[in-house]
Design an enzyme around this catalytic site. Structure first.
Site, PDB file in Angstrom:
ATOM      1  N   ASP A   1       0.824  -1.212   0.000  1.00 36.70           N
ATOM      2  CA  ASP A   1       0.000   0.000   0.000  1.00 36.70           C
ATOM      3  C   ASP A   1       0.856   1.259   0.000  1.00 36.70           C
ATOM      4  O   ASP A   1       1.956   1.261   0.561  1.00 36.70           O
ATOM      5  CB  ASP A   1      -0.870   0.037   1.268  1.00 36.70           C
ATOM      6  CG  ASP A   1      -2.109  -0.817   1.112  1.00 36.70           C
ATOM      7  OD1 ASP A   1      -2.185  -1.603   0.145  1.00 36.70           O
ATOM      8  OD2 ASP A   1      -3.006  -0.705   1.965  1.00 36.70           O
TER       9      ASP A   1
ATOM     10  N   HIS B   1       3.666  -2.468   4.002  1.00 36.41           N
ATOM     11  CA  HIS B   1       4.001  -1.107   3.575  1.00 36.41           C
ATOM     12  C   HIS B   1       5.520  -1.049   3.419  1.00 36.41           C
ATOM     13  O   HIS B   1       6.226  -1.326   4.374  1.00 36.41           O
ATOM     14  CB  HIS B   1       3.570  -0.093   4.629  1.00 36.41           C
ATOM     15  CG  HIS B   1       2.087  -0.015   4.825  1.00 36.41           C
ATOM     16  ND1 HIS B   1       1.397  -0.947   5.553  1.00 36.41           N
ATOM     17  CD2 HIS B   1       1.176   0.874   4.379  1.00 36.41           C
ATOM     18  CE1 HIS B   1       0.102  -0.620   5.547  1.00 36.41           C
ATOM     19  NE2 HIS B   1      -0.056   0.484   4.845  1.00 36.41           N
TER      20      HIS B   1
HETATM   21 ZN   LIG Z   1      -2.586   3.389   2.804  1.00 36.20          ZN
END
Ligand SMILES: [Zn+2]
Length: 234
Positions: free
Chosen positions: A49, A196
């Site tokens: 993400d 992430h």
């Molecule tokens: Zn995000």
């Protein structure tokens, strides 16, 4: 107890229940939501993400190349605008790209038009960068309540969340091997893993990627994109 107190308590309970529902990875009020797929095949999707960022895109693409796997990137429209070349590089390498909104705000208590604008701008940017596949959506912070799912349903867009999220359950300072251990222990056939890696602060997540790939491959898993995963559901 007075009526007003009872009513306030009821409103509060409803508010808390809706708040909880808004961040549930397995539920939304309208439209198609996928947090994993039902399959007996040992397939798994690795998803990243945020970004793209100038700082980290090259590094993750290189790791994925060396691991010989394709992943899925949920990108933020504003970051695409700022990093067009990085976006193109992700697409050119054959990875899947999804929409992660334009400004990365919590999509709760937002108007229908706000949601439409956020999603449409980002979809256009992804298409302009050369992406040809179906574009799924992942809500920022996993948050959605009424207007967002209503828009997604009206426009036949699938929401993709996740069922394995090491960063949420582990300590902030968890090492790369803590992260990969968590992922390997919690992955099932059809799982969607969330990581992430686009910011400097997520160095341990980045370093966990090759460990995760190697250990899951050793257990017989094959890495696919989210679209391929959806296609393989039993
Ligand atoms: Zn995000």
């Amino acid at each position: 107890m007075s009526k007003i107190i009872k009513l306030s308590a009821l409103v509060l309970i409803i508010f808390i229940a809706l708040w909880q529902l808004s961040k549930n990875e397995k539920f939304q009020f309208f439209g198609n939501l996928i947090d994993r797929v039902e399959t007996t095949e040992k397939v798994v999707a690795l998803t990243f993400d945020d970004g793209p960022t100038r700082l980290k895109t090259k590094e993750i693409l290189q790791i994925l190349d060396e691991s010989e796997i394709k992943a899925t990137f949920y990108l933020v429209g504003k970051a695409i605008e700022e990093n067009i070349q990085e976006t193109k590089n992700i697409i050119d390498k054959g990875h899947e790209v999804g929409n992660h909104s334009y400004t990365h705000q919590r999509m709760v208590l937002k108007s229908y038009n706000f949601v439409a604008d956020e999603l449409e701008k980002t979809n256009e940017l992804i298409t302009e960068a050369g992406y040809k596949g179906e574009i799924h959506f992942r809500p920022p912070y996993g948050k959605k309540l009424f207007s967002l799912p209503y828009y997604l349903n009206n426009n036949n867009i699938t929401t993709v969340t996740w069922d394995v999220e090491p960063e949420t359950y582990l300590d902030k300072n968890a090492s790369a091997s803590d992260i990969s251990d968590y992922v390997v222990q919690n992955t099932k056939p059809g799982s969607i893993i969330l990581l992430h890696v686009m910011f400097k602060s997520r160095g341990n997540s980045m370093a966990a990627v090759p460990l995760i790939v190697q250990q899951l491959k050793d257990k017989g898993y094959r890495f696919v994109t989210v679209s391929e995963l959806i296609g393989s559901s039993a």
